[in-house]
Design a protein around this motif. Sequence first.
Motif, PDB file in Angstrom:
ATOM      1  N   GLY A  22      81.246  38.535  53.492  1.00 36.73           N
ATOM      2  CA  GLY A  22      82.165  39.324  54.462  1.00 36.73           C
ATOM      3  C   GLY A  22      83.571  39.073  54.679  1.00 36.73           C
ATOM      4  O   GLY A  22      83.612  37.633  54.859  1.00 36.73           O
ATOM      5  N   PRO A  23      84.368  40.020  54.684  1.00 35.66           N
ATOM      6  CA  PRO A  23      85.974  39.802  54.789  1.00 35.66           C
ATOM      7  C   PRO A  23      86.203  39.471  56.104  1.00 35.66           C
ATOM      8  O   PRO A  23      85.791  40.079  57.146  1.00 35.66           O
ATOM      9  CB  PRO A  23      86.789  40.746  53.994  1.00 35.66           C
ATOM     10  CG  PRO A  23      85.583  42.028  54.213  1.00 35.66           C
ATOM     11  CD  PRO A  23      84.115  41.279  54.409  1.00 35.66           C
ATOM     12  N   TYR A  88      74.019  34.800  54.005  1.00 34.56           N
ATOM     13  CA  TYR A  88      75.258  35.681  54.158  1.00 34.56           C
ATOM     14  C   TYR A  88      76.360  34.536  55.040  1.00 34.56           C
ATOM     15  O   TYR A  88      75.727  33.534  55.565  1.00 34.56           O
ATOM     16  CB  TYR A  88      74.987  36.380  55.681  1.00 34.56           C
ATOM     17  CG  TYR A  88      76.222  37.309  55.935  1.00 34.56           C
ATOM     18  CD1 TYR A  88      76.180  38.626  55.430  1.00 34.56           C
ATOM     19  CD2 TYR A  88      77.047  37.044  56.981  1.00 34.56           C
ATOM     20  CE1 TYR A  88      77.469  39.419  55.789  1.00 34.56           C
ATOM     21  CE2 TYR A  88      78.074  37.672  57.239  1.00 34.56           C
ATOM     22  CZ  TYR A  88      78.331  38.970  56.741  1.00 34.56           C
ATOM     23  OH  TYR A  88      79.409  39.602  56.952  1.00 34.56           O
ATOM     24  N   ALA A  89      77.328  34.771  54.548  1.00 35.79           N
ATOM     25  CA  ALA A  89      78.707  34.113  54.782  1.00 35.79           C
ATOM     26  C   ALA A  89      79.837  34.922  55.115  1.00 35.79           C
ATOM     27  O   ALA A  89      80.040  35.972  54.439  1.00 35.79           O
ATOM     28  CB  ALA A  89      79.135  33.036  53.770  1.00 35.79           C
ATOM     29  N   GLY A  90      80.581  34.917  56.272  1.00 41.25           N
ATOM     30  CA  GLY A  90      81.577  35.848  56.664  1.00 41.25           C
ATOM     31  C   GLY A  90      82.923  35.145  57.227  1.00 41.25           C
ATOM     32  O   GLY A  90      82.411  34.353  57.959  1.00 41.25           O
ATOM     33  N   VAL A  91      83.731  35.737  57.308  1.00 42.13           N
ATOM     34  CA  VAL A  91      85.267  35.324  57.999  1.00 42.13           C
ATOM     35  C   VAL A  91      85.582  36.171  58.767  1.00 42.13           C
ATOM     36  O   VAL A  91      85.921  37.474  58.584  1.00 42.13           O
ATOM     37  CB  VAL A  91      86.366  34.891  56.777  1.00 42.13           C
ATOM     38  CG1 VAL A  91      87.521  34.337  57.632  1.00 42.13           C
ATOM     39  CG2 VAL A  91      85.718  34.138  55.752  1.00 42.13           C
ATOM     40  N   SER A  92      85.821  35.695  60.084  1.00 42.12           N
ATOM     41  CA  SER A  92      86.435  36.294  61.220  1.00 42.12           C
ATOM     42  C   SER A  92      85.606  37.691  61.557  1.00 42.12           C
ATOM     43  O   SER A  92      84.245  37.584  61.923  1.00 42.12           O
ATOM     44  CB  SER A  92      87.842  36.885  60.803  1.00 42.12           C
ATOM     45  OG  SER A  92      88.606  37.373  62.041  1.00 42.12           O
ATOM     46  N   GLY A  94      84.007  39.551  59.469  1.00 41.64           N
ATOM     47  CA  GLY A  94      82.954  39.356  58.701  1.00 41.64           C
ATOM     48  C   GLY A  94      82.103  38.399  59.058  1.00 41.64           C
ATOM     49  O   GLY A  94      80.721  38.532  58.877  1.00 41.64           O
ATOM     50  N   GLY A  95      82.490  37.288  59.715  1.00 37.51           N
ATOM     51  CA  GLY A  95      81.550  36.384  60.608  1.00 37.51           C
ATOM     52  C   GLY A  95      80.786  37.052  61.776  1.00 37.51           C
ATOM     53  O   GLY A  95      79.519  36.761  61.864  1.00 37.51           O
ATOM     54  N   CYS A 116      85.746  30.736  60.383  1.00 38.12           N
ATOM     55  CA  CYS A 116      86.766  31.103  61.285  1.00 38.12           C
ATOM     56  C   CYS A 116      86.420  32.444  62.222  1.00 38.12           C
ATOM     57  O   CYS A 116      87.444  33.199  61.893  1.00 38.12           O
ATOM     58  CB  CYS A 116      87.903  31.292  60.439  1.00 38.12           C
ATOM     59  SG  CYS A 116      88.596  29.506  59.440  1.00 38.12           S
ATOM     60  N   SER A 117      85.609  32.460  62.881  1.00 42.94           N
ATOM     61  CA  SER A 117      85.288  33.646  63.596  1.00 42.94           C
ATOM     62  C   SER A 117      84.872  33.027  64.809  1.00 42.94           C
ATOM     63  O   SER A 117      85.351  32.016  65.698  1.00 42.94           O
ATOM     64  CB  SER A 117      84.050  34.262  62.851  1.00 42.94           C
ATOM     65  OG  SER A 117      83.729  35.305  63.560  1.00 42.94           O
TER      66      SER A 117
END
Length: 372
Positions: A22-23, A88-92, A94-95, A116-117
């Motif tokens: 996820g972005p 699942y892996a997501g940033v901000s 997305g996290g 970074c979330s």
Amino acid sequence: MTEKLLNFRAEGPASGPPLLLGPSLGTSYALWDKVAPELSITHRVIRWDLPGHGGSASGLIGPGATVGDLADLVLALADSLGIGQFAYAGVSLGGAVGLHLAVHHPERVSSLAVICSSAHFNGAQPWEERAARVRSEGLDWLAENANSRWFTPGFTVPELVGDQRAADPAAYAACCDALAAFDLRSRLSEIGARTLVIAGREDPATPPPHLREIADAVSGAALVEIPGASHLAPAQCPEAVLTALRAHLDGGARRGMAVRREVLGDEHVDRAQARQTPFTARYQDFISRYAWGEIWTDTTLSRRERSMVTLTALIAHGHYDELAMHVRAARRNGLTAEEIGAVLLQSAVYCGVPAANSAFAVAQRVLEEDGD
């Protein structure tokens, strides 16, 4: 791509374990450009765009959207691809979607990486103010200061800054609405998926204390802090993120050891481990990780079928010590003595009579020792 689904990019083997990426708000799936190709060596990687970002239609969400709405879009995408359970892996943002999925749809999430979330994004007011300004002025003003929000001084990724400028303002503002309403702190302890939390030590948007809060609340969670990383760690420090994700995602060695014991038996595996030395340790890890964790766990062929293929290959190459071990394994995998004999007879045609003659001698000895 239908406008009812998020835009995505799929990489890696179709039979690999699925991994959804996820972005962050304001970026496209290009955020993962330096990470996804490496992860796709072992996983079926699906990276997706937020509504109004990259190739996703802006109308997928509207004012008052929630992180739950975004999570539903991710599930719809997974369903359309025939993916049930996934890592699942997501940033901000997305996290945050990953945290929501792990709490509200735990049966779908096999493992979780939050990068970074946060479980909250400093209250509703700053996001409501940002959403209002974006709706009235567009996104150019945010693109102008994207580098200071996303990266440490002197670093930039022009393509990602371009994503910020090109995003649809209405959809971006709706994503701000989702962040404004998001606070999952009271439910973090419910997360049962194996969880990795990654913090950028120089991240001003979601500083390390936000990630520590998640790691402290989720049972068994691992926390990694990346020195020199700001908010978009996968773009700025891809090697460090890759190292952490590989260690987290690589259930191959653990899964492989379990399958190795099921097929070969505890006694054999215990002997192999007892003989392990520093010189052979990496080789033993290689076997568990790839032979047993990747090949023998692939459900395309049944274990019975894999045993038949393995017996034939060992006969063809004259590996009779290994053949004895795999005759026993074939019995554990459900082959009868008669079926093993049929495999050996087939090998007489395609591998040669002398090879089959030696194989029959080995198999007969093993079957007699085991009482067959």
